[in-house]
Design an enzyme around this catalytic site. Sequence first.
Site, mmCIF file in Angstrom:
data_model
loop_
_atom_site.group_PDB
_atom_site.id
_atom_site.type_symbol
_atom_site.label_atom_id
_atom_site.label_comp_id
_atom_site.label_asym_id
_atom_site.label_seq_id
_atom_site.Cartn_x
_atom_site.Cartn_y
_atom_site.Cartn_z
ATOM 1 N N PRO A 122 0.865 -1.250 -0.076
ATOM 2 C CA PRO A 122 -0.102 0.124 -0.081
ATOM 3 C C PRO A 122 0.899 1.390 -0.011
ATOM 4 C CG PRO A 122 -0.039 -0.980 2.136
ATOM 5 C CD PRO A 122 0.399 -2.072 1.262
ATOM 6 N N CYS A 123 1.596 1.274 -0.925
ATOM 7 C CA CYS A 123 2.230 2.856 -1.372
ATOM 8 C C CYS A 123 1.421 3.891 -1.273
ATOM 9 C CB CYS A 123 3.246 2.609 -2.366
ATOM 10 S SG CYS A 123 2.367 2.227 -3.826
ATOM 11 N N HIS A 124 0.253 4.037 -1.514
ATOM 12 C CA HIS A 124 -0.799 5.158 -1.707
ATOM 13 C C HIS A 124 -0.983 5.607 -0.338
ATOM 14 C CE1 HIS A 124 -3.169 1.425 -0.943
ATOM 15 N NE2 HIS A 124 -3.980 2.245 -0.166
#
Length: 156
Positions: A122-124
């Site tokens: 989950p780089c967001h």
Amino acid sequence: MKNIFFYHTPLGKIAIAENEGAITNLYFEKEIPEGAPFHETKLLKKAGEQLHNYFLGKLKEFDIPLAPTGTDFMKNVWESLCHIPYGETRSYQQIAESIGNKKASRAVGIANNRNPIPIFIPCHRVIGANGKLVGYGGGLEIKSFLLDLEKKHKSN
């Protein structure tokens, strides 16, 4: 052998790739590579189902094997990203501190941008220190969509 399959999502067509029993890539529609063999393996089907349930707000943690390709530093960053709880965010500085290198926030940003398996890793959930959305490989509109989705379903 690497396999790839397409799934329709609220973000448009997404391709998920796997190799030797682990997910290796997720591609947004504008990034989908040509020439990969299209074959839905059991693992790709499971990943597609989990992604579908994530978009419905029914799944908060993915349970599939991931095998991103990158340097040891990048892999440490990506591992740290996987520990950011659903619906929460962290700054690049906080991620740098979590991997024991508090001066590496710029390098964390580069690793974050090169994440080959967005959403599953989950780089967001990484934002600027000032709380603003900054950089996302899929575009800020996708980052905003994902964060809003998680915020909406966090308490469910």
